[in-house]
Write an enzyme that holds these catalytic residues in place. Structure first.
Site, PDB file in Angstrom:
ATOM      1  N   ASN A   1      37.561  45.599  40.878  1.00 29.99           N
ATOM      2  CA  ASN A   1      37.346  45.918  39.462  1.00 29.99           C
ATOM      3  C   ASN A   1      36.062  46.731  39.397  1.00 29.99           C
ATOM      4  O   ASN A   1      34.968  46.179  39.504  1.00 29.99           O
ATOM      5  CB  ASN A   1      37.208  44.618  38.656  1.00 29.99           C
ATOM      6  CG  ASN A   1      36.803  44.882  37.214  1.00 29.99           C
ATOM      7  OD1 ASN A   1      36.912  46.003  36.724  1.00 29.99           O
ATOM      8  ND2 ASN A   1      36.329  43.841  36.531  1.00 29.99           N
TER       9      ASN A   1
ATOM     10  N   SER B   1      31.659  36.942  42.212  1.00 30.48           N
ATOM     11  CA  SER B   1      30.727  37.124  43.333  1.00 30.48           C
ATOM     12  C   SER B   1      31.385  36.882  44.688  1.00 30.48           C
ATOM     13  O   SER B   1      30.749  36.355  45.600  1.00 30.48           O
ATOM     14  CB  SER B   1      29.483  36.244  43.148  1.00 30.48           C
ATOM     15  OG  SER B   1      28.827  36.579  41.931  1.00 30.48           O
TER      16      SER B   1
ATOM     17  N   GLU C   1      34.509  40.034  30.344  1.00 29.71           N
ATOM     18  CA  GLU C   1      33.635  41.007  29.668  1.00 29.71           C
ATOM     19  C   GLU C   1      34.326  41.590  28.442  1.00 29.71           C
ATOM     20  O   GLU C   1      33.673  41.906  27.444  1.00 29.71           O
ATOM     21  CB  GLU C   1      33.212  42.103  30.664  1.00 29.71           C
ATOM     22  CG  GLU C   1      32.207  41.559  31.671  1.00 29.71           C
ATOM     23  CD  GLU C   1      32.199  42.257  33.015  1.00 29.71           C
ATOM     24  OE1 GLU C   1      32.770  43.354  33.145  1.00 29.71           O
ATOM     25  OE2 GLU C   1      31.626  41.682  33.964  1.00 29.71           O
TER      26      GLU C   1
ATOM     27  N   GLU D   1      38.471  33.354  37.087  1.00 30.93           N
ATOM     28  CA  GLU D   1      37.122  33.873  37.191  1.00 30.93           C
ATOM     29  C   GLU D   1      36.172  33.021  36.342  1.00 30.93           C
ATOM     30  O   GLU D   1      36.064  33.247  35.118  1.00 30.93           O
ATOM     31  CB  GLU D   1      37.068  35.316  36.687  1.00 30.93           C
ATOM     32  CG  GLU D   1      37.949  36.266  37.452  1.00 30.93           C
ATOM     33  CD  GLU D   1      37.399  37.683  37.427  1.00 30.93           C
ATOM     34  OE1 GLU D   1      37.110  38.205  38.500  1.00 30.93           O
ATOM     35  OE2 GLU D   1      37.229  38.229  36.338  1.00 30.93           O
TER      36      GLU D   1
ATOM     37  N   LYS E   1      34.784  48.273  36.932  1.00 28.18           N
ATOM     38  CA  LYS E   1      34.090  48.195  35.629  1.00 28.18           C
ATOM     39  C   LYS E   1      33.683  49.602  35.178  1.00 28.18           C
ATOM     40  O   LYS E   1      34.411  50.552  35.416  1.00 28.18           O
ATOM     41  CB  LYS E   1      32.900  47.239  35.711  1.00 28.18           C
ATOM     42  CG  LYS E   1      33.257  45.904  36.387  1.00 28.18           C
ATOM     43  CD  LYS E   1      32.223  44.861  36.176  1.00 28.18           C
ATOM     44  CE  LYS E   1      32.560  43.635  37.017  1.00 28.18           C
ATOM     45  NZ  LYS E   1      31.828  42.457  36.626  1.00 28.18           N
TER      46      LYS E   1
ATOM     47  N   GLY F   1      29.216  38.453  38.538  1.00 24.46           N
ATOM     48  CA  GLY F   1      28.056  39.339  38.590  1.00 24.46           C
ATOM     49  C   GLY F   1      26.729  38.602  38.677  1.00 24.46           C
ATOM     50  O   GLY F   1      25.667  39.188  38.472  1.00 24.46           O
TER      51      GLY F   1
ATOM     52  N   HIS G   1      39.816  40.312  30.827  1.00 24.36           N
ATOM     53  CA  HIS G   1      38.588  40.083  31.604  1.00 24.36           C
ATOM     54  C   HIS G   1      37.526  39.461  30.692  1.00 24.36           C
ATOM     55  O   HIS G   1      37.444  39.793  29.507  1.00 24.36           O
ATOM     56  CB  HIS G   1      38.090  41.409  32.189  1.00 24.36           C
ATOM     57  CG  HIS G   1      37.012  41.220  33.208  1.00 24.36           C
ATOM     58  ND1 HIS G   1      35.704  41.011  32.855  1.00 24.36           N
ATOM     59  CD2 HIS G   1      37.057  41.163  34.557  1.00 24.36           C
ATOM     60  CE1 HIS G   1      34.986  40.840  33.962  1.00 24.36           C
ATOM     61  NE2 HIS G   1      35.784  40.933  35.002  1.00 24.36           N
TER      62      HIS G   1
HETATM   63  C1  PEP Z   1      34.739  40.730  38.087  1.00 24.58           C
HETATM   64  O1  PEP Z   1      34.164  41.466  37.317  1.00 24.58           O
HETATM   65  O2  PEP Z   1      35.961  40.539  37.933  1.00 24.58           O
HETATM   66  C2  PEP Z   1      33.976  40.114  39.172  1.00 24.58           C
HETATM   67  C3  PEP Z   1      34.512  39.143  39.856  1.00 24.58           C
HETATM   68  O3  PEP Z   1      32.718  40.608  39.395  1.00 24.58           O
HETATM   69  P1  PEP Z   1      31.724  40.206  40.608  1.00 24.58           P
HETATM   70  O4  PEP Z   1      32.549  40.220  41.861  1.00 24.58           O
HETATM   71  O5  PEP Z   1      30.676  41.272  40.607  1.00 24.58           O
HETATM   72  O6  PEP Z   1      31.189  38.856  40.298  1.00 24.58           O
END
Ligand code: PEP
Length: 249
Positions: free
Chosen positions: A9, A211, A96, A166, A11, A172, A94
């Site tokens: 992803n 992460s 976000e 998630e 972003k 993040g 997501h």
């Molecule tokens: C995401 O945005 O779906 C995500 C898992 O980000 P990160 O791996 O940076 O935590």
């Protein structure tokens, strides 16, 4: 057996020239991958990415889409627009999008229905905030988010969706759910799917996201319920992303 799926992803990162460079580095590194490999990119990068991944095992995904077919929805993209741009997967719901753009379980469901109808594979994101976990609501919340998102699909359609668990507190932040936490919560999501769609639950691929990186992907992916990863930060470097794709190397 569920085939693992590792999806990036990006972003709001990567201009078209940066995107071309990244996938040009990535394609040879993941050529022999045993899992499905997807890059979900900003829409402005679709053409550049497609030029490079055409005919390879890397597939293109979008980061969101609207549920209506067309109309006065300034700034939005429809399923048909994505399809014609070579997109096969689309991230929906997501955290976000939920947090910064007011998306709700109900609008995530509308997007899921439109994506599936158009032949796109949705990657449906669910997950709890830190305070939800601390209050003991995780299982109820992810079950609810999942079942609302899938509402209106047939069991056969449900088999083909991808769900990404998630935990919001792990996205993040550098914090990762433990292997056991991720496995347990994904198991809860699968049982929620089973409660409505029966054995279709055994075909649904459920990723972990939050992460995930080269250092922790192997043990997360070794968990029986975890069928893949949705990768943010680590998908922006070809070498890191390819190491996750080769999680069992
Ligand atoms: C995401 O945005 O779906 C995500 C898992 O980000 P990160 O791996 O940076 O935590």
């Amino acid at each position: 057996m569920r085939k693992p799926i590792i999806a990036g992803n990006w972003k709001m990162n990567m201009t078209p020239s940066e995107a071309r460079k990244l996938v040009t580095e990535l394609v040879p590194l993941v050529r022999d991958a045993a899992c499905d490999v997807v890059v979900c990119t900003p829409a402005v990068d679709f053409a550049a990415v497609n030029e490079v991944i055409k005919g390879t095992n890397v597939k293109l995904g979008a980061e969101n889409m609207h549920w209506e077919a067309s109309g006065a929805f300034t700034g939005e993209l429809s399923a048909a627009m994505l399809k014609e741009s070579g997109v096969e997967y689309v991230i929906l719901g997501h955290s976000e999008r939920r947090q910064y753009f007011g998306e709700t379980d109900a609008t995530v469901n509308k997007r899921v229905l439109a994506a599936v109808k158009a032949g796109l594979t949705p990657i449906i994101c669910v997950g709890e905030k830190k305070e939800d976990r601390e209050a003991g609501y995780t299982n109820a919340l992810v079950s609810y988010q999942t079942l609302i998102a899938l509402s209106g699909l047939t069991a056969d359609e449900v088999k083909r969706v991808v769900i990404a668990y998630e935990p919001v507190w792990a996205i993040g932040t550098g914090l990762t759910a433990t292997d056991e936490q991720a496995n347990e919560t994904i198991g809860v999501i699968r049982e929620a799917v089973r409660s409505v769609y029966g054995d279709a639950a055994d075909d649904v691929r459920i990723q972990y996201g939050g992460s995930m990186k080269p250092a922790n992907c192997k043990s997360l992916m070794a968990q029986p319920e975890i069928d893949g990863g949705l990768i943010g930060g680590a998908s922006l470097k070809a070498e890191d992303f390819s190491k996750i794709v080769h999680f069992d190397a």
